[in-house]
Write an enzyme that holds these catalytic residues in place. Structure first.
Site, mmCIF file in Angstrom:
data_model
loop_
_atom_site.group_PDB
_atom_site.id
_atom_site.type_symbol
_atom_site.label_atom_id
_atom_site.label_comp_id
_atom_site.label_asym_id
_atom_site.label_seq_id
_atom_site.Cartn_x
_atom_site.Cartn_y
_atom_site.Cartn_z
ATOM 1 N N ASP A 1 1.056 5.488 0.523
ATOM 2 C CA ASP A 1 0.368 6.531 1.270
ATOM 3 C C ASP A 1 -0.374 7.489 0.339
ATOM 4 O OD1 ASP A 1 1.458 5.515 3.607
ATOM 5 O OD2 ASP A 1 3.122 6.950 3.657
ATOM 6 N N ARG B 1 0.844 -1.181 0.000
ATOM 7 C CA ARG B 1 0.000 0.000 0.000
ATOM 8 C C ARG B 1 0.882 1.234 0.000
ATOM 9 N NH1 ARG B 1 -2.714 -1.264 5.906
ATOM 10 N NH2 ARG B 1 -0.804 -1.479 7.115
ATOM 11 N N ARG C 1 9.355 7.766 3.811
ATOM 12 C CA ARG C 1 9.230 9.208 4.006
ATOM 13 C C ARG C 1 9.841 9.652 5.336
ATOM 14 N NH1 ARG C 1 3.217 10.288 3.642
ATOM 15 N NH2 ARG C 1 3.899 12.415 4.122
#
Length: 249
Positions: A51, A49, A194
């Site tokens: 973001d 997945r 990130r």
């Protein structure tokens, strides 16, 4: 029969890849399109997945269908889907193949514009007001290869069974007006790339040093790492699978 679908997307207008209640996602759009064109409800399982706002140059998912798919399905899907989602291929695999669990390695790239560039707002983070020490950023990035527990870079309260990952490469390079970070691992935690990039940015601007970065990893606590880097700079660029998935058993 099981099929893999290979696709790419611009994640700017989506709340990530995975279905979200009351929010638009890549998975929802693809499943609705497949269901319509195959005249059967199709559910997919993705390789992972991404973001909200993150992009994918290469993403995979699998679905089951009890017949051969039409030869023109890729073309029909691309005609039906919005312009920010593109199907690259659909192919039959082993019935036991799994898009998520069979993936051997995933590679992300993070793009930073070091000069203000209005034409890269959707795909690059804009950090044109810092003079980055790329050597220190790379020295810190190499430390990642010597650890496995990345709790310090995991989204808080995530439902991970383990925070261990095997990172195979992590490095920065400068190409004209861009800084590009490449990282490959067997798996990634939610928000992990990130969070790593945000912390390495603080190393590059002199707010942290290499030893600080090591200490952040070893503390295994998200509160010591820096703010996550903006979503739009991150792109999933490659997922690798074993050859065995491509053959029916």
């Amino acid at each position: 029969m099981r099929y893999f679908i290979q696709f790419s997307y611009n994640g700017t207008h989506y709340y990530g890849y995975q279905r979200q209640p009351e929010q638009i996602s890549i998975q929802e759009i693809i499943e609705k399109s497949l269901s319509l064109l195959l005249n059967k409800e199709i559910k997919t399982i993705g390789a992972g997945r991404t973001d909200t706002g993150v992009h994918a140059k290469e993403m995979f998912a699998h679905f089951d269908y009890d017949d051969d798919i039409p030869k023109n399905l890729v073309k029909r899907l691309n005609s039906y889907l919005p312009s920010d989602i593109a199907i690259r291929n659909i192919f039959k695999v082993s019935n036991s193949a799994h898009a998520r669990f069979d993936a051997l390695k995933r590679t992300y790239k993070y793009y930073i514009s070091t000069y203000k560039n209005p034409f890269k707002q959707e795909f690059n983070a804009q950090f044109y007001y810092y003079d980055f020490r790329i050597d220190k950023m790379n020295e810190s990035a190499q430390l990642l290869l010597h650890y496995k527990d990345f709790t310090s870079f995991s989204k808080l309260h995530a439902d991970n069974k383990t925070n261990n990952c095997n990172i195979y490469k992590a490095f920065w390079e400068q190409k004209e007006e861009e800084l590009i970070f490449t990282i490959s691992a067997n798996r990634f935690l939610r928000n992990m790339v990130r969070a790593i990039v945000g912390t390495l940015i603080d190393v590059g601007r002199g707010k942290l040093d290499v030893e600080n970065f090591r200490q952040i990893i070893e503390k295994k606590d998200r509160k010591f790492a820096s703010t996550s880097a903006p979503a739009q700079g991150l792109t999933l660029v490659e997922i690798e699978y074993p050859e065995s998935i491509y053959y029916e058993k």
